[in-house]
Design a protein around this motif. Structure first.
Motif, PDB file in Angstrom:
ATOM      1  N   LEU A   1       1.271  -1.190  -0.068  1.00 43.06           N
ATOM      2  CA  LEU A   1       0.057  -0.188  -0.144  1.00 43.06           C
ATOM      3  C   LEU A   1       0.926   1.420  -0.192  1.00 43.06           C
ATOM      4  O   LEU A   1       0.148   1.843  -0.540  1.00 43.06           O
ATOM      5  N   ALA A   2       2.394   1.010   0.853  1.00 39.96           N
ATOM      6  CA  ALA A   2       2.649   1.993   0.921  1.00 39.96           C
ATOM      7  C   ALA A   2       3.318   2.839  -0.609  1.00 39.96           C
ATOM      8  O   ALA A   2       3.425   3.855  -0.788  1.00 39.96           O
ATOM      9  N   VAL A   3       4.053   1.473  -1.388  1.00 40.18           N
ATOM     10  CA  VAL A   3       4.176   1.567  -2.955  1.00 40.18           C
ATOM     11  C   VAL A   3       3.444   2.159  -3.980  1.00 40.18           C
ATOM     12  O   VAL A   3       3.855   3.257  -3.693  1.00 40.18           O
ATOM     13  N   LEU A   4       1.785   1.726  -3.794  1.00 39.58           N
ATOM     14  CA  LEU A   4       1.086   1.887  -4.401  1.00 39.58           C
ATOM     15  C   LEU A   4       0.542   3.572  -4.714  1.00 39.58           C
ATOM     16  O   LEU A   4       0.271   4.683  -5.058  1.00 39.58           O
ATOM     17  N   LEU A   5       0.245   3.451  -3.171  1.00 38.82           N
ATOM     18  CA  LEU A   5      -0.336   5.006  -2.803  1.00 38.82           C
ATOM     19  C   LEU A   5       0.648   6.080  -3.078  1.00 38.82           C
ATOM     20  O   LEU A   5       1.253   7.143  -3.414  1.00 38.82           O
ATOM     21  N   MET A   6       2.209   6.149  -2.598  1.00 42.36           N
ATOM     22  CA  MET A   6       3.179   7.294  -3.597  1.00 42.36           C
ATOM     23  C   MET A   6       3.766   6.923  -4.552  1.00 42.36           C
ATOM     24  O   MET A   6       3.112   8.542  -5.118  1.00 42.36           O
ATOM     25  N   LEU A   7       3.211   6.232  -5.415  1.00 41.76           N
ATOM     26  CA  LEU A   7       2.997   5.842  -6.982  1.00 41.76           C
ATOM     27  C   LEU A   7       2.002   7.212  -7.385  1.00 41.76           C
ATOM     28  O   LEU A   7       2.077   7.441  -8.549  1.00 41.76           O
ATOM     29  N   THR A   8       0.701   6.585  -6.558  1.00 41.18           N
ATOM     30  CA  THR A   8      -0.440   7.271  -7.769  1.00 41.18           C
ATOM     31  C   THR A   8      -0.617   8.897  -6.702  1.00 41.18           C
ATOM     32  O   THR A   8      -0.664   9.498  -7.993  1.00 41.18           O
ATOM     33  N   GLY A   9      -0.375   9.092  -5.702  1.00 36.89           N
ATOM     34  CA  GLY A   9      -0.020  10.843  -5.099  1.00 36.89           C
ATOM     35  C   GLY A   9       1.176  11.209  -5.834  1.00 36.89           C
ATOM     36  O   GLY A   9       0.671  12.745  -6.386  1.00 36.89           O
ATOM     37  N   ALA A  10       2.186  10.443  -6.861  1.00 42.78           N
ATOM     38  CA  ALA A  10       2.947  11.552  -7.409  1.00 42.78           C
ATOM     39  C   ALA A  10       2.140  11.050  -9.191  1.00 42.78           C
ATOM     40  O   ALA A  10       2.143  12.618  -9.833  1.00 42.78           O
ATOM     41  N   ALA A  11       1.612  10.235  -9.364  1.00 42.64           N
ATOM     42  CA  ALA A  11       0.661  10.369 -11.028  1.00 42.64           C
ATOM     43  C   ALA A  11      -0.368  11.794 -10.432  1.00 42.64           C
ATOM     44  O   ALA A  11      -0.695  12.278 -11.408  1.00 42.64           O
TER      45      ALA A  11
END
Length: 249
Positions: free
Chosen positions: A205-215
Motif C-alpha cells: 500500500l505504501a508503494v502504491l500510494l506514493m505512486l498514485t500520489g506522484a501521478a
C-alpha cells in the motif's frame, strides 16, 4: 504472632514490589496499541508526499523536497555539471529537510510510539507550510526563480518535520517520505525469498500510494503548480486532526 499464610504472601509481595521498582505490576492493564490507527494516517501522508515530490521535481526545477535519497543523487550529478541539473535547489531542500527534522526532534523530546500534542502541532505546522506554498504559487503568477527557491526550502523544511514526526510514531515500514526500505522488506520477507510474507499489505500500500500520489501531483500540474500542494496540505491537516481526536479518546 504471625498472620494467615495468605496475608503473609500478600505482605511479602508488597515488600518485593516496593523494594524492586523493576518488578512487574500484574494488576496494571496493558496500554492500548494505537499503531494500527497510526498506520492508516501515515499511509495518507505517504500519498501526500507523492504529490509534493511530483510538484517539486516537475514544477520546481527537478528537485525532490521529501525524498532525500533522490535529492542527494541529483545533487551529486549536478555538481559535475551533468545535464544542466540544478545545484542550489537540491542544497536548499536538503538543508531545509535537516533543519525541519532537528526542530521536530526538539519538539517531540524523544517521545516515541504515542500521538502527543507535539505530534498534532508539528503536522499542523507542516500542513500550514505546504498550503501557504501552494497559495503563494496560485496567487503569484510567474514567480521569479528566487521565490521558487524559497518554496523549495520551505517544502524541504516541512517534509523534514513530517519525516521526523512519522519516525517518532514508529509505524514499521511506513516512513511517509521514502519507500526503498519498504520495497526491500516486501521482497526480502516474501514467500518467494523464503519468508513469511508478513506486513506485505502495508508495504504494498505504501508503494502504491506514493505512486498514485506522484501521478495525481503530475496531473494537477496541468491545472496549476499550486493545486497539488493545496491538496497535499489539506490531507496533512486532516491527518493531524484525526490523529489528535483519536489520541484523546
Amino acid at each position: 504472632m504471625t498472620g494467615t499464610p495468605a496475608a503473609d504472601t500478600a505482605s511479602a509481595t508488597a515488600t518485593v514490589t516496593a523494594s524492586d521498582p523493576a518488578a512487574p505490576e500484574t494488576s496494571a492493564a496493558p496500554a492500548a496499541d494505537l499503531r494500527p490507527r497510526h498506520l492508516r494516517l501515515m499511509l495518507a501522508l505517504t500519498f501526500a508526499t507523492g504529490i509534493v515530490d511530483a510538484v517539486g521535481y516537475l514544477g520546481l526545477d527537478r528537485v525532490f523536497t521529501a525524498n532525500m535519497t533522490g535529492n542527494v543523487v541529483i545533487l551529486g550529478m549536478a555538481l559535475t555539471g551533468a545535464d544542466d541539473l540544478p545545484v542550489v535547489g537540491p542544497v536548499l531542500a536538503l538543508a531545509g529537510f535537516v533543519l525541519g527534522a532537528i526542530l521536530a526532534g526538539r519538539a517531540l523530546g524523544g517521545r516515541t510510539g504515542a500521538w502527543t500534542g507535539a505530534t498534532t502541532a508539528l503536522l499542523c505546522a507542516v500542513a500550514a507550510v505546504v498550503i501557504a506554498a501552494g497559495a503563494m504559487l496560485l496567487v503569484w503568477e510567474d514567480a521569479p526563480h528566487t521565490a521558487l527557491l524559497g518554496v523549495t526550502g520551505a517544502l524541504g523544511l516541512a517534509m523534514g518535520a513530517q519525516a521526523a514526526t512519522a519516525r517518532a510514531l514508529a509505524v514499521k515500514d511506513v516512513t511517509t517520505v521514502v519507500i526503498t526500505s519498504t520495497i526491500t522488506g516486501l521482497a526480502m520477507d516474501s514467500r518467494l525469498a523464503g519468508g513469511t510474507g508478513a506486513l506485505w499489505p502495508r508495504r504494498l500500500l505504501a508503494v502504491l500510494l506514493m505512486l498514485t500520489g506522484a501521478a495525481i501531483g503530475a496531473l494537477l500540474l496541468q491545472v496549476h503548480a499550486g493545486a497539488g500542494l493545496l491538496l497535499a496540505g489539506a490531507l496533512c491537516a486532516a491527518v493531524a486532526l484525526v490523529g489528535h481526536a483519536r489520541a484523546r479518546r
